[in-house]
Design a protein around this motif. Sequence first.
Motif, PDB file in Angstrom:
ATOM      1  N   TRP A 288       0.808  -1.205   0.000  1.00 14.19           N
ATOM      2  CA  TRP A 288       0.000   0.000   0.000  1.00 14.19           C
ATOM      3  C   TRP A 288       0.848   1.264   0.000  1.00 14.19           C
ATOM      4  CZ3 TRP A 288      -5.227  -0.621  -0.358  1.00 14.19           C
ATOM      5  CH2 TRP A 288      -5.735  -1.909  -0.120  1.00 14.19           C
ATOM      6  N   GLY A 289       2.143   1.161  -0.096  1.00 11.33           N
ATOM      7  CA  GLY A 289       3.005   2.333  -0.058  1.00 11.33           C
ATOM      8  C   GLY A 289       3.023   3.061  -1.383  1.00 11.33           C
ATOM      9  N   PRO A 290       3.726   4.207  -1.433  1.00 12.89           N
ATOM     10  CA  PRO A 290       3.836   4.955  -2.682  1.00 12.89           C
ATOM     11  C   PRO A 290       4.669   4.183  -3.692  1.00 12.89           C
ATOM     12  CG  PRO A 290       5.308   5.868  -1.023  1.00 12.89           C
ATOM     13  CD  PRO A 290       4.460   4.839  -0.333  1.00 12.89           C
ATOM     14  N   PRO A 291       4.428   4.419  -4.976  1.00 16.55           N
ATOM     15  CA  PRO A 291       5.201   3.693  -5.989  1.00 16.55           C
ATOM     16  C   PRO A 291       6.648   4.147  -5.983  1.00 16.55           C
ATOM     17  CG  PRO A 291       3.864   5.411  -7.008  1.00 16.55           C
ATOM     18  CD  PRO A 291       3.463   5.352  -5.561  1.00 16.55           C
ATOM     19  N   PRO A 292       7.582   3.262  -6.275  1.00 14.31           N
ATOM     20  CA  PRO A 292       8.984   3.670  -6.329  1.00 14.31           C
ATOM     21  C   PRO A 292       9.229   4.607  -7.495  1.00 14.31           C
ATOM     22  CG  PRO A 292       8.731   1.436  -7.168  1.00 14.31           C
ATOM     23  CD  PRO A 292       7.390   1.832  -6.608  1.00 14.31           C
ATOM     24  N   ALA A 293      10.190   5.520  -7.303  1.00 14.38           N
ATOM     25  CA  ALA A 293      10.515   6.462  -8.371  1.00 14.38           C
ATOM     26  C   ALA A 293      11.163   5.725  -9.534  1.00 14.38           C
ATOM     27  CB  ALA A 293      11.457   7.543  -7.834  1.00 14.38           C
ATOM     28  N   ALA A 294      10.882   6.223 -10.726  1.00 17.77           N
ATOM     29  CA  ALA A 294      11.509   5.647 -11.913  1.00 17.77           C
ATOM     30  C   ALA A 294      13.016   5.876 -11.863  1.00 17.77           C
ATOM     31  CB  ALA A 294      10.912   6.278 -13.170  1.00 17.77           C
ATOM     32  N   LYS A 295      13.778   4.904 -12.312  1.00 17.48           N
ATOM     33  CA  LYS A 295      15.231   5.015 -12.324  1.00 17.48           C
ATOM     34  C   LYS A 295      15.758   4.432 -13.631  1.00 17.48           C
ATOM     35  CE  LYS A 295      19.402   4.062  -9.616  1.00 17.48           C
ATOM     36  NZ  LYS A 295      19.996   3.359  -8.465  1.00 17.48           N
ATOM     37  N   PRO A 296      15.643   5.213 -14.712  1.00 16.57           N
ATOM     38  CA  PRO A 296      16.151   4.704 -15.995  1.00 16.57           C
ATOM     39  C   PRO A 296      17.665   4.747 -16.094  1.00 16.57           C
ATOM     40  CG  PRO A 296      15.311   6.931 -16.250  1.00 16.57           C
ATOM     41  CD  PRO A 296      14.993   6.527 -14.843  1.00 16.57           C
ATOM     42  N   GLY A 297      18.310   5.564 -15.248  1.00 15.93           N
ATOM     43  CA  GLY A 297      19.761   5.710 -15.326  1.00 15.93           C
ATOM     44  C   GLY A 297      20.424   5.564 -13.981  1.00 15.93           C
ATOM     45  N   VAL A 298      21.354   6.476 -13.677  1.00 11.26           N
ATOM     46  CA  VAL A 298      22.186   6.338 -12.482  1.00 11.26           C
ATOM     47  C   VAL A 298      21.529   6.890 -11.230  1.00 11.26           C
ATOM     48  CG1 VAL A 298      24.336   6.350 -13.797  1.00 11.26           C
ATOM     49  CG2 VAL A 298      23.346   8.522 -13.031  1.00 11.26           C
TER      50      VAL A 298
END
Length: 409
Positions: A78-88
Amino acid sequence: MNDTPGWASPGSAPSDGQDSGVPRPAAPADDTGSSSKWSAAQPPAGQWSPPSAPGTGPAIPRPTQGWGGPSQGGGPGWGPPPAAKPGVIPLRPLGVGEILDGAVSTMRTHWRVVLSVTLAVAVVSQIADILFRRYLLPEPVELDPNASPSELLSQTADSLSSTLVSEIPSLAILVIGTLFTTAVLTVVISRSVLGRPVTLSEAWNEARPRLPQLLGLTLLLPLMSAAIMTVAILPGLLMGSAGGAALTALGGMAALAVVVWLMVRFSLASPALMLERQSVLSAMRRSAKLVTGAWWRTFGVLLLTLLISFLISLIIAIPVFIIATAVDSAGLAGLYSGSSPDYSWPYLIVTGIGSVIASTITYPISAGVTVLLYVDQRIRREALDLELARAAGVAGYGTQPPGHGSPGN
């Protein structure tokens, strides 16, 4: 009655004298007018309880998707979605550790490009510094131990001024090398944030049109600092007495504080100039705007980066110094006798190699922290993370408009 729409929390009750506005079940058809319109048999009240620890209670089925998406731990929750991390780096406001980790990750991911740029800049800078120290460095001012207190104070001020003047060219070489490396590696780091590959030729072709503006910025910042220091210490130097020496020291400390404040304020000018393709003055105003309200945080991150770079350089410099003094017997004898040693070419070459190694490691860290600080401030102030996610093609963020392929756009 509160007319603001919204979700009512479980078990909430209306305020005194107010109707809750929550619809109640209609009275049954055979209602006899009794005060109670509810059945005597009611289900037990609902209870909220925290989830049990693994293995301590019955398994509670969880939904496959919570209100906020998958939890940070990677599983459903139920937590917030993880941030996108396309790179470093993750595309969200960054912590200090994430900024440093992003700089190091860029070195590992694009080590060929980073090594080529930093090694070339370090070699050229070190050759210039060696030639300056060998042929142009003035003789140090010797202190007379038999002089009176006023004369000794005046000699100390002269020695300090001579040392400061002799270190200005070396400092200028360091600043030029650092800023030039930052500018070239800005392209590499901006691609690393998006998770895109980049070659040395691509980075150079993209950075080359901005080199004239970068040169102007590189010259303007040290000249501004030198002008402030000169104005602050010149009156004391012209007096030439014990009071003048004290005035020089006070003026120098005040000017140093002003220079530090300005350098932190304009520390993001180079990435703004390169990525947003602005003029020198516009990039400086842009940096000042981004740093406003975050001066101490920016100062702390830059100071921590400087400390890390100093420790790395010190770890490399200690064994290099031992080897260099062992090779240069004349310099070692002068060091033991207490006189100013006249170091020869072997000493300068060995120490130069050590400096090149240290600069090759510390330049990318300094450049990476500067650029990622710029990206972090734009994420915090301008929601740049949304634009970066679109540019990286992250699902759920839409498509990126043409011409928005870098953090500067």
